[in-house]
Design an enzyme around this catalytic site. Structure first.
Site, PDB file in Angstrom:
ATOM      1  N   ASP A 198       0.919  -1.310   0.041  1.00  0.00           N
ATOM      2  CA  ASP A 198      -0.044   0.090  -0.133  1.00  0.00           C
ATOM      3  C   ASP A 198       0.674   1.258   0.000  1.00  0.00           C
ATOM      4  O   ASP A 198       1.881   1.309   0.678  1.00  0.00           O
ATOM      5  CB  ASP A 198      -0.814  -0.018   1.228  1.00  0.00           C
ATOM      6  CG  ASP A 198      -1.783   1.152   1.240  1.00  0.00           C
ATOM      7  OD1 ASP A 198      -2.764   1.145   0.382  1.00  0.00           O
ATOM      8  OD2 ASP A 198      -1.919   1.821   2.249  1.00  0.00           O
ATOM      9  N   GLU A 250       1.385  -0.678  -4.982  1.00  0.00           N
ATOM     10  CA  GLU A 250       0.641   0.318  -5.413  1.00  0.00           C
ATOM     11  C   GLU A 250       1.546   1.465  -5.637  1.00  0.00           C
ATOM     12  O   GLU A 250       1.917   2.212  -4.494  1.00  0.00           O
ATOM     13  CB  GLU A 250      -0.568   0.703  -4.557  1.00  0.00           C
ATOM     14  CG  GLU A 250      -1.460   1.683  -4.499  1.00  0.00           C
ATOM     15  CD  GLU A 250      -2.285   2.145  -3.335  1.00  0.00           C
ATOM     16  OE1 GLU A 250      -3.378   2.862  -3.618  1.00  0.00           O
ATOM     17  OE2 GLU A 250      -1.874   2.107  -2.467  1.00  0.00           O
TER      18      GLU A 250
END
Length: 537
Positions: A198, A250
Site C-alpha cells: 500500500d 501500489e
C-alpha cells in the site's frame, strides 16, 4: 521456468465485501475460504486479500493495529492459515496486503509515542515535529481532506498523509525497517505467496519538511529516491524464501519511467499500471498507455501489470459511461486487458459487470474521504458494496443474514453469480471463457506484442504467430485484419461480418493465415462465443 507472476491473473478480494460466513453482514476469511471453488472455476491464478489485520477500522483496515494477527471481525489466525492451505490445495496462490506507510493510532508503538515526551526514542518511530507557533510544521494536506498534521497535548504535531488515525512511520528509523522485515518473515513462514504494498511510493519524506509548492519541484513526500533502499532490503528478505514469492506495488507516480525505477531487478517485481486504469475509453489513449508501459518496463526486465478497477476507484462500467454502453465497453476492455502481455488483476465483481453504486445513503457511508470532506467527496464506498451471489434475499446470498454492511441495489438481483452462471451471454461467462483461453493459448504467456495497421478507433495486435486481438473502441462497425473466424467476442457479432462498436474479439489464425492489414472478416460465426450485455440484465 518463467515465474508464475509474470503472466498471472490475480483476483482482488475486498474481505469486507466478498462473502459473509456468520451472518453479521461483514465478509470474513471463512467466507473467502468457502468461495475458493468459485475462484478456481473462474480461472484465476491467485487471490489478493485486502487487509484483515486487527484494526479500529477507521479506514476499513488500512489502519493496522497489529500486523501479525487477524481482526476478530474477519476470523482468527487459524482461519488465515486454513485459507492459505486450502487455496494452495486448489491451485491458487495468496497475496496479502501490507501497509507500511502508516499504522493505526491504536498501534502499541503510537500509544507509546503519545505517552512519551518530545525527543523520546518512542516518538522516533513516527514523524513528530514542532509547529510554527500555533500552526502545523508545513502546509501538507491529507489525501483524505484537511491538513496532514494533528497536534498532541504537549504541543507537537504528528504527520498523517491520510486520516489522523493513520500516523505516518519514519522510515529513516532502523527499528521501523527491522520490524517490517520481521513482519514479512512472519507471513512468508505461514505460506503467503506475496505482498501487495500500500502507498509504496510514499514511505520517504524530505527531512527538511518544506511546504508543497506547485512549481514542478521534487515533491517532498511522494516518490523520493530514498524509498528504493527500503525495497532493496525487502527483496533480500523475500529472495531468501523458495517458490517465486512476489511483491506488487501500489505506486502512483508522474510517469511510467518513474514507475520502472521501482521494478529494477533488486527491488519490487511488479506494480499496478494506473496509466492504463485511468486512460479514457479512447483508442489512442489506450494504445499510448500500453506502449509507454511496455517500453519503460522492458528496460528493467519487469512485466506490465494491468488493472481496470480496484477498491479505491469508480468501477469501470460506470467510468466508461454506465448503463448498457458502459457494460458493453467493460466487456471489450476485459478482452483487451486479458490479451495483453504481462499479468492482470480482476477486482471482485468486475466479472459480474457490477457498476458503481452512486446513491448510497449518507448514513451508511464509512469512507473517511466522505466524512473528512463533509460529504463534498462521495468517497470509495460505492465500489465496495458486497457481492451478489444468489437468490433474492436482502443480502443476495452474501451471507446467511439479511443485512450487509453496505446495502446492495435491488437491480443486482439480476447480476448474481447464480443468475449469470446459467446465462451463456453473461459477463461472468465471458470472463470464464476468456480466462480458460488465456491458460490454453501459449502465445498469451509470451511477452511479445505486434500492432497491426487499423482505423483510428481500432486496436489490433498479434501475440505469437496465431493469436489476434481486435478492439473496436468506436461506435461504428469495422472490418478486421484477418479472415479467421473469431474465437471469442465481447458482444454479439454484426450480421454483415464486421466487428460492432465497443466490441473486442479474439482470433486464432492458422499458421499460414492471412497477414493483410484490413481484409474482410469471415462471416461464419457459428463457432464463436459472445457476451451480450442486454441479455445479462
Amino acid at each position: 521456468m518463467t515465474p508464475w507472476w509474470r503472466h498471472a491473473v490475480i483476483y482482488q478480494v475486498y474481505v469486507w465485501s466478498f462473502a459473509d460466513s456468520d451472518g453479521d453482514g461483514i465478509g470474513d476469511l471463512q467466507g473467502v475460504r468457502s468461495r475458493l471453488p468459485y475462484l478456481r472455476d473462474l480461472g484465476v491464478d491467485a487471490v489478493w486479500l485486502n487487509p484483515f489485520y486487527p484494526s479500529p477500522q477507521a479506514d476499513n483496515g488500512y489502519d493496522v493495529a497489529d500486523y501479525r494477527d487477524v481482526d476478530p471481525r474477519f476470523g482468527t489466525l487459524a482461519d488465515a492459515d486454513a485459507l492459505i492451505r486450502d487455496a494452495h490445495a486448489v491451485g491458487l496462490r495468496i497475496v496479502i496486503d501490507l501497509v507500511p506507510n502508516h499504522t493505526s493510532s491504536r498501534h502499541p508503538w503510537f500509544e507509546a509515542a503519545l505517552a512519551a515526551a518530545p525527543g523520546d526514542p518512542a516518538r522516533g518511530r513516527y514523524l513528530f515535529r514542532d509547529g510554527r507557533g500555533d500552526e502545523p510544521p508545513n502546509n501538507w494536506t491529507s489525501n483524505f481532506g484537511g491538513r496532514a498534521w494533528t497536534r498532541v497535548p504537549d504541543g507537537q504535531w504528528y504527520l498523517h498523509l491520510f486520516a489522523p488515525e493513520q500516523p505516518d512511520l519514519d522510515w529513516t528509523a532502523s527499528e521501523v525497517r527491522e520490524e517490517f522485515h520481521d513482519i514479512l518473515r512472519f507471513w512468508l513462514d505461514r505460506g503467503v505467496d506475496g505482498f501487495r504494498i500500500d502507498v509504496a511510493h510514499g514511505l520517504a519524506k524530505d527531512p527538511a519538511m518544506p511546504d508543497v509548492h506547485e512549481s514542478g519541484a521534487i515533491h517532498p513526500h511522494w516518490d523520493l529516491d530514498e524509498v528504493h533502499d527500503v525495497y532493496r532490503g525487502w527483496r533480500r528478505v523475500l529472495d531468501a524464501y523458495p517458490g517465486d514469492r512476489v511483491f506488487v506495488g501500489e505506486i502512483w507516480v508522474q510517469s511510467v519511467d518513474r514507475l520502472a525505477l521501482y521494478l529494477r531487478p533488486d527491488e519490487l517485481h511488479t506494480a499496478f499500471n494506473f496509466a492504463f486504469l485511468t486512460a479514457l475509453w479512447d483508442a489512442a489513449a489506450l494504445r499510448t498507455a500500453v506502449d509507454e508501459s511496455m517500453r519503460a518496463l522492458e528496460r528493467v526486465g519487469a512485466p506490465p501489470t494491468w488493472v481496470l478497477s480496484n477498491h479505491d476507484v469508480v468501477r469501470h462500467v460506470t467510468r466508461y459511461g454506465g448503463g448498457a454502453p458502459g457494460l458493453r465497453r467493460a466487456g471489450a476492455a476485459a478482452l483487451l486487458m486479458l490479451a495483453l502481455p504481462g499479468s492482470a488483476y480482476v477486482y471482485q465483481g468486475e466479472e459480474l459487470g457490477l457498476p458503481e453504486v452512486e446513491d448510497l445513503p449518507d448514513g451508511v457511508r464509512r469512507d473517511p474521504v466522505f466524512t473528512r470532506t463533509g460529504g463534498a467527496e462521495p468517497g470509495r464506498d460505492g465500489c465496495r458494496v458486497p457481492l451478489p451471489w444468489s437468490g433474492a434475499s436482502a443480502s443476495l446470498g452474501f451471507g446467511p443474514g439479511q443485512a450487509s454492511w453496505l446495502p446492495q441495489p435491488r437491480a443486482w438481483e439480476a447480476l448474481t453469480v447464480e443468475r449469470q452462471t446459467t446465462d451463456p451471454a453473461s459477463m461472468l461467462n465471458l470472463y470464464r471463457t476468456a480466462l480458460a483461453h488465456r491458460r490454453s493459448i501459449p502465445a498469451l504467456a509470451s511477452a511479445d506484442l505486434t500492432w497491426l495497421p487499423a482505423p483510428p478507433e481500432v486496436l489490433a495486435f498479434r501475440r505469437g504467430t496465431d493469436f489476434l486481438c481486435v478492439v473496436n473502441v468506436g461506435d461504428a462497425p469495422v472490418q478486421v485484419p484477418t479472415s479467421a473466424s473469431p474465437l471469442l467476442t465481447s458482444g454479439p457479432p454484426a450480421a454483415d461480418g464486421t466487428l460492432p462498436g465497443a466490441t473486442a474479439a479474439w482470433y486464432r489464425e492458422p499458421a499460414q493465415g492471412s497477414r493483410a492489414s484490413l481484409p474482410t472478416v469471415d462471416r461464419a460465426r457459428s463457432s464463436s462465443s459472445a457476451f451480450d450485455p442486454s441479455a445479462s440484465g
